[in-house]
Design an enzyme around this catalytic site. Sequence first.
Site, PDB file in Angstrom:
ATOM      1  N   ASP A 100       1.295  -1.596  -0.162  1.00 15.94           N
ATOM      2  CA  ASP A 100       0.416   0.465  -0.067  1.00 15.94           C
ATOM      3  C   ASP A 100       1.523   1.165  -0.378  1.00 15.94           C
ATOM      4  O   ASP A 100       2.017   1.275   0.386  1.00 15.94           O
ATOM      5  CB  ASP A 100      -1.204   0.149   1.487  1.00 15.94           C
ATOM      6  CG  ASP A 100      -0.519   0.368   2.476  1.00 15.94           C
ATOM      7  OD1 ASP A 100       1.033  -0.760   2.452  1.00 15.94           O
ATOM      8  OD2 ASP A 100      -0.814   0.252   4.011  1.00 15.94           O
ATOM      9  N   GLU A 166      -1.192  -2.451   4.788  1.00 16.54           N
ATOM     10  CA  GLU A 166       0.052  -2.008   6.228  1.00 16.54           C
ATOM     11  C   GLU A 166       0.297  -0.840   6.998  1.00 16.54           C
ATOM     12  O   GLU A 166       0.051  -1.296   8.246  1.00 16.54           O
ATOM     13  CB  GLU A 166       1.188  -2.666   6.001  1.00 16.54           C
ATOM     14  CG  GLU A 166       2.603  -2.525   7.060  1.00 16.54           C
ATOM     15  CD  GLU A 166       3.070  -1.520   7.176  1.00 16.54           C
ATOM     16  OE1 GLU A 166       3.871  -1.106   8.479  1.00 16.54           O
ATOM     17  OE2 GLU A 166       3.233  -0.308   6.382  1.00 16.54           O
ATOM     18  N   GLU A 167      -0.170   0.403   6.309  1.00 15.39           N
ATOM     19  CA  GLU A 167       0.003   1.841   7.002  1.00 15.39           C
ATOM     20  C   GLU A 167      -1.715   1.095   8.009  1.00 15.39           C
ATOM     21  O   GLU A 167      -1.288   3.139   8.422  1.00 15.39           O
ATOM     22  CB  GLU A 167      -0.298   2.458   5.630  1.00 15.39           C
ATOM     23  CG  GLU A 167       1.444   2.193   4.916  1.00 15.39           C
ATOM     24  CD  GLU A 167       2.525   2.977   5.616  1.00 15.39           C
ATOM     25  OE1 GLU A 167       2.331   2.654   6.696  1.00 15.39           O
ATOM     26  OE2 GLU A 167       3.732   2.778   4.990  1.00 15.39           O
ATOM     27  N   HIS A 406       7.698   8.231   4.435  1.00 11.11           N
ATOM     28  CA  HIS A 406       6.515   9.171   4.342  1.00 11.11           C
ATOM     29  C   HIS A 406       6.381  10.420   4.945  1.00 11.11           C
ATOM     30  O   HIS A 406       5.399  11.349   4.718  1.00 11.11           O
ATOM     31  CB  HIS A 406       6.057   8.704   6.535  1.00 11.11           C
ATOM     32  CG  HIS A 406       5.568   7.746   6.611  1.00 11.11           C
ATOM     33  ND1 HIS A 406       4.419   6.905   7.429  1.00 11.11           N
ATOM     34  CD2 HIS A 406       5.710   6.695   6.043  1.00 11.11           C
ATOM     35  CE1 HIS A 406       3.709   6.129   7.393  1.00 11.11           C
ATOM     36  NE2 HIS A 406       5.144   5.357   6.831  1.00 11.11           N
TER      37      HIS A 406
END
Length: 436
Positions: A100, A166-167, A406
């Site tokens: 993702d 996963e986020e 990020h």
Amino acid sequence: MHKTLFGAALLLAAPAFAASEPSGAAQTMAPWVPTMTQWRRDLHQHPELSNQERRTAKFVAAELKKFGYTVRTGIAHTGVTGVLKGGKPGPRLAIRADMDGLPVTEEVDLPFASKARGEYLGKPVGIMHACGHDAHVAMTLGVAQALAQRRNELAGDVMFIFQPAEEGAPPGEEGGAPLMVKEGVFKDFRPDAIFGMHVVSALPVGVVALRAGGAMASSDTFRIVVHGKQSHGATPWKGVDPIVTAAEIVTAAQTIVSRELDINHEPAVLTFGIFDGGSRFNIVPDKAELQGTVRAFDEGMRQHALASLRNIAEHVAAAHGATVEAQVPLSADSSNPVNYNDPALTARVRASLETALGKDRVREAQRWTASEDFPQLGQAIQVPSVYFFVGATPAGTDPATAPTNHSPHFFLDEGALAVGSAGMLQAALDYLGAAR
């Protein structure tokens, strides 16, 4: 700056092992570097948010089928697995990659920069692979192809897990590793070990790092709502002030790490990220809300911190005549355990990485207070796992000042693709007893 870095990445991709004699794994992966680079750039241009990785999943499934894997799709919404049976009996290994992207608008000047848009929490957002999951998919597909070509040498079987979310799943949805487990990712294939890797800006391209024991922290989200009594701001004695109460909870909670936890043993973090209360300057509101996170590397310290936070919230509120709704942790789905590398298996993987890359390219990783849902896979079936880090910052750039994972400026040197894939391939070949 980024145009220059882009050119450097192209040059670095080929001689990623110049300082060391290439291993068999490095030589095996070398022809696949251009293909992995193409995959990575395509995925980078088309990132998808958590639980929405439909294009990515279709792409992954199609490639795995070309390689001869038995493919299963639709696990945890968009998850994909591929199973390859080796030519000889032996252990079973799982290798996981996450898929993702993030609700981040890319600000890197690349010819394949993401222009994707989507919606997150009801707001329009840009979407970017700001954490390198595009590289994880590309590297892991490269390893899958290399293992398929050496199927007859493998003493054992391998399953590749391409994981969504996963986020973190969107609010109100389930997703990620917990949902893959819940939906039976291991129902037909129970591995004896699980490997994973992650690109990081904190390391220069060309090196990898790992550590035995706690590599990444546990994470627990919490929400504390203080209920008071509304009144005019000119007569606060006629109400119960939830803002003052919440402020004292924030202050008192700072003593959990500084005065209660033995940080000689392991570090821990308690952070408040949201303080929301009131709607007008002259009104004492009826409630205030706090949200934050607890991070730890030891399960006992983790549980102590959570219990102490609940205790402080309840007793500070009571002292002010308020009540409190303490969701600590918020829910099981909002928590991740310590990403723990089994010491014996870590020693084996370290040896494999040194074989693939050279001892000078394998470092001892520092603890990282970020978290991952990767350990939920191994914990669900009680098998050991190892997770290592792959350097992504270009040579000549200080990793300490490079844009972090990020960030909208996160930049991955594509030389990392050759390094991470060769290291993972060697670890898999050694675990499955294949000839070098």
